[in-house]
Design a protein around this motif. Structure first.
Motif, PDB file in Angstrom:
ATOM      1  N   MET A 118      -6.919   4.682  18.595  1.00 23.48           N
ATOM      2  CA  MET A 118      -5.645   4.076  18.307  1.00 23.48           C
ATOM      3  C   MET A 118      -5.654   3.421  16.925  1.00 23.48           C
ATOM      4  O   MET A 118      -4.648   3.418  16.258  1.00 23.48           O
ATOM      5  CB  MET A 118      -5.297   3.043  19.373  1.00 23.48           C
ATOM      6  N   LYS A 119      -6.786   2.893  16.568  1.00 23.44           N
ATOM      7  CA  LYS A 119      -6.911   2.263  15.261  1.00 23.44           C
ATOM      8  C   LYS A 119      -6.718   3.297  14.146  1.00 23.44           C
ATOM      9  O   LYS A 119      -6.095   3.009  13.129  1.00 23.44           O
ATOM     10  CB  LYS A 119      -8.303   1.626  15.160  1.00 23.44           C
ATOM     11  N   ASP A 120      -7.223   4.505  14.370  1.00 22.82           N
ATOM     12  CA  ASP A 120      -7.076   5.574  13.378  1.00 22.82           C
ATOM     13  C   ASP A 120      -5.617   5.981  13.215  1.00 22.82           C
ATOM     14  O   ASP A 120      -5.161   6.263  12.102  1.00 22.82           O
ATOM     15  CB  ASP A 120      -7.909   6.799  13.777  1.00 22.82           C
ATOM     16  N   LEU A 121      -4.873   6.019  14.300  1.00 22.18           N
ATOM     17  CA  LEU A 121      -3.455   6.360  14.247  1.00 22.18           C
ATOM     18  C   LEU A 121      -2.691   5.311  13.457  1.00 22.18           C
ATOM     19  O   LEU A 121      -1.876   5.645  12.589  1.00 22.18           O
ATOM     20  CB  LEU A 121      -2.876   6.485  15.658  1.00 22.18           C
ATOM     21  N   LEU A 122      -2.955   4.053  13.716  1.00 20.77           N
ATOM     22  CA  LEU A 122      -2.291   2.975  13.001  1.00 20.77           C
ATOM     23  C   LEU A 122      -2.618   3.032  11.512  1.00 20.77           C
ATOM     24  O   LEU A 122      -1.740   2.867  10.667  1.00 20.77           O
ATOM     25  CB  LEU A 122      -2.693   1.619  13.585  1.00 20.77           C
ATOM     26  N   TYR A 123      -3.884   3.309  11.179  1.00 25.42           N
ATOM     27  CA  TYR A 123      -4.274   3.410   9.775  1.00 25.42           C
ATOM     28  C   TYR A 123      -3.565   4.584   9.102  1.00 25.42           C
ATOM     29  O   TYR A 123      -3.080   4.463   7.980  1.00 25.42           O
ATOM     30  CB  TYR A 123      -5.795   3.564   9.638  1.00 25.42           C
ATOM     31  N   ALA A 124      -3.508   5.727   9.770  1.00 22.36           N
ATOM     32  CA  ALA A 124      -2.893   6.922   9.177  1.00 22.36           C
ATOM     33  C   ALA A 124      -1.413   6.693   8.884  1.00 22.36           C
ATOM     34  O   ALA A 124      -0.914   7.084   7.821  1.00 22.36           O
ATOM     35  CB  ALA A 124      -3.076   8.114  10.104  1.00 22.36           C
ATOM     36  N   ILE A 125      -0.720   6.065   9.798  1.00 20.31           N
ATOM     37  CA  ILE A 125       0.701   5.802   9.587  1.00 20.31           C
ATOM     38  C   ILE A 125       0.898   4.806   8.454  1.00 20.31           C
ATOM     39  O   ILE A 125       1.730   4.995   7.569  1.00 20.31           O
ATOM     40  CB  ILE A 125       1.357   5.281  10.883  1.00 20.31           C
ATOM     41  N   THR A 126       0.121   3.740   8.465  1.00 15.03           N
ATOM     42  CA  THR A 126       0.248   2.696   7.450  1.00 15.03           C
ATOM     43  C   THR A 126      -0.121   3.216   6.067  1.00 15.03           C
ATOM     44  O   THR A 126       0.531   2.881   5.081  1.00 15.03           O
ATOM     45  CB  THR A 126      -0.631   1.490   7.806  1.00 15.03           C
ATOM     46  N   ALA A 127      -1.153   4.046   5.983  1.00 18.95           N
ATOM     47  CA  ALA A 127      -1.588   4.585   4.689  1.00 18.95           C
ATOM     48  C   ALA A 127      -0.484   5.418   4.038  1.00 18.95           C
ATOM     49  O   ALA A 127      -0.374   5.462   2.816  1.00 18.95           O
ATOM     50  CB  ALA A 127      -2.846   5.415   4.868  1.00 18.95           C
ATOM     51  N   GLY A 128       0.342   6.047   4.842  1.00 17.18           N
ATOM     52  CA  GLY A 128       1.446   6.826   4.301  1.00 17.18           C
ATOM     53  C   GLY A 128       2.581   5.970   3.771  1.00 17.18           C
ATOM     54  O   GLY A 128       3.416   6.446   3.002  1.00 17.18           O
ATOM     55  N   LEU A 129       2.617   4.715   4.154  1.00 16.41           N
ATOM     56  CA  LEU A 129       3.702   3.827   3.749  1.00 16.41           C
ATOM     57  C   LEU A 129       3.385   2.985   2.520  1.00 16.41           C
ATOM     58  O   LEU A 129       4.280   2.664   1.750  1.00 16.41           O
ATOM     59  CB  LEU A 129       4.057   2.874   4.902  1.00 16.41           C
ATOM     60  N   VAL A 130       2.135   2.613   2.350  1.00 13.21           N
ATOM     61  CA  VAL A 130       1.776   1.636   1.318  1.00 13.21           C
ATOM     62  C   VAL A 130       1.249   2.309   0.053  1.00 13.21           C
ATOM     63  O   VAL A 130       0.842   3.462   0.067  1.00 13.21           O
ATOM     64  CB  VAL A 130       0.720   0.635   1.835  1.00 13.21           C
ATOM     65  N   GLU A 131       1.260   1.540  -1.042  1.00  8.81           N
ATOM     66  CA  GLU A 131       0.691   2.031  -2.296  1.00  8.81           C
ATOM     67  C   GLU A 131      -0.791   1.686  -2.404  1.00  8.81           C
ATOM     68  O   GLU A 131      -1.577   2.485  -2.872  1.00  8.81           O
ATOM     69  CB  GLU A 131       1.442   1.426  -3.481  1.00  8.81           C
ATOM     70  N   ASP A 132      -1.166   0.480  -1.977  1.00  7.50           N
ATOM     71  CA  ASP A 132      -2.552   0.011  -2.078  1.00  7.50           C
ATOM     72  C   ASP A 132      -3.263   0.232  -0.738  1.00  7.50           C
ATOM     73  O   ASP A 132      -3.298  -0.647   0.122  1.00  7.50           O
ATOM     74  CB  ASP A 132      -2.573  -1.471  -2.463  1.00  7.50           C
ATOM     75  N   LYS A 133      -3.835   1.419  -0.581  1.00  2.91           N
ATOM     76  CA  LYS A 133      -4.487   1.769   0.680  1.00  2.91           C
ATOM     77  C   LYS A 133      -5.774   0.980   0.915  1.00  2.91           C
ATOM     78  O   LYS A 133      -6.223   0.835   2.042  1.00  2.91           O
ATOM     79  CB  LYS A 133      -4.767   3.268   0.716  1.00  2.91           C
ATOM     80  N   THR A 134      -6.368   0.447  -0.147  1.00  3.57           N
ATOM     81  CA  THR A 134      -7.611  -0.311  -0.008  1.00  3.57           C
ATOM     82  C   THR A 134      -7.374  -1.674   0.632  1.00  3.57           C
ATOM     83  O   THR A 134      -8.310  -2.297   1.124  1.00  3.57           O
ATOM     84  CB  THR A 134      -8.295  -0.504  -1.371  1.00  3.57           C
ATOM     85  N   ALA A 135      -6.127  -2.158   0.626  1.00  2.00           N
ATOM     86  CA  ALA A 135      -5.826  -3.482   1.166  1.00  2.00           C
ATOM     87  C   ALA A 135      -5.514  -3.447   2.659  1.00  2.00           C
ATOM     88  O   ALA A 135      -5.324  -4.495   3.269  1.00  2.00           O
ATOM     89  CB  ALA A 135      -4.648  -4.094   0.416  1.00  2.00           C
ATOM     90  N   ILE A 136      -5.485  -2.267   3.254  1.00  2.00           N
ATOM     91  CA  ILE A 136      -5.174  -2.168   4.679  1.00  2.00           C
ATOM     92  C   ILE A 136      -6.353  -2.679   5.494  1.00  2.00           C
ATOM     93  O   ILE A 136      -7.473  -2.214   5.335  1.00  2.00           O
ATOM     94  CB  ILE A 136      -4.862  -0.714   5.081  1.00  2.00           C
ATOM     95  N   GLN A 137      -6.079  -3.649   6.360  1.00  2.42           N
ATOM     96  CA  GLN A 137      -7.094  -4.170   7.267  1.00  2.42           C
ATOM     97  C   GLN A 137      -6.509  -4.198   8.665  1.00  2.42           C
ATOM     98  O   GLN A 137      -5.409  -4.698   8.875  1.00  2.42           O
ATOM     99  CB  GLN A 137      -7.524  -5.583   6.863  1.00  2.42           C
ATOM    100  N   ILE A 138      -7.253  -3.645   9.602  1.00  2.00           N
ATOM    101  CA  ILE A 138      -6.812  -3.614  10.992  1.00  2.00           C
ATOM    102  C   ILE A 138      -7.909  -4.232  11.852  1.00  2.00           C
ATOM    103  O   ILE A 138      -9.043  -3.774  11.819  1.00  2.00           O
ATOM    104  CB  ILE A 138      -6.525  -2.175  11.458  1.00  2.00           C
TER     105      ILE A 138
END
Length: 77
Positions: free
Chosen positions: A1-21
Motif C-alpha cells: 500500500m505504501k508503494d501505491l501511495l508513493y506512485a500516485i504522489t510522485a506523479g503529482l509533485v515536482e520534488d520527488k525526493t521530499a516525499i516521506q510516507i
C-alpha cells in the motif's frame, strides 16, 4: 500500500525526493494510518482545489486496501 501511495504522489509533485510516507501500527479498530509529507511548494498540488485531489487519493487508497481486507487512512502533513 505504501508503494501505491508513493506512485500516485510522485506523479503529482515536482520534488520527488521530499516525499516521506510513514505508517502507523493498526489501532484498536484495525485502521492503519499513513502519514504523507511533501515539500511545502508541492502541498497545493497534493491537496488540490477544495481538497479534490486529496479526497481522490484517499478513495483510491481505500479501494486498494479493500482488496486486501485492510482499513487505511491517509493524512497529509
Amino acid at each position: 500500500m505504501k508503494d501505491l501511495l508513493y506512485a500516485i504522489t510522485a506523479g503529482l509533485v515536482e520534488d520527488k525526493t521530499a516525499i516521506q510516507i510513514t505508517e502507523d501500527e493498526p489501532d484498536a479498530e484495525g485502521v492503519v494510518v499513513f502519514h504523507l509529507t511533501v515539500a511545502p511548494d508541492d502541498m497545493g498540488r497534493v491537496i488540490g482545489k477544495q481538497g479534490r485531489i486529496a479526497k481522490a487519493l484517499r478513495t483510491i487508497m481505500r479501494a486498494g486496501a479493500a482488496k486486501k481486507n485492510l482499513k487505511i487512512s491517509v493524512t497529509i502533513e
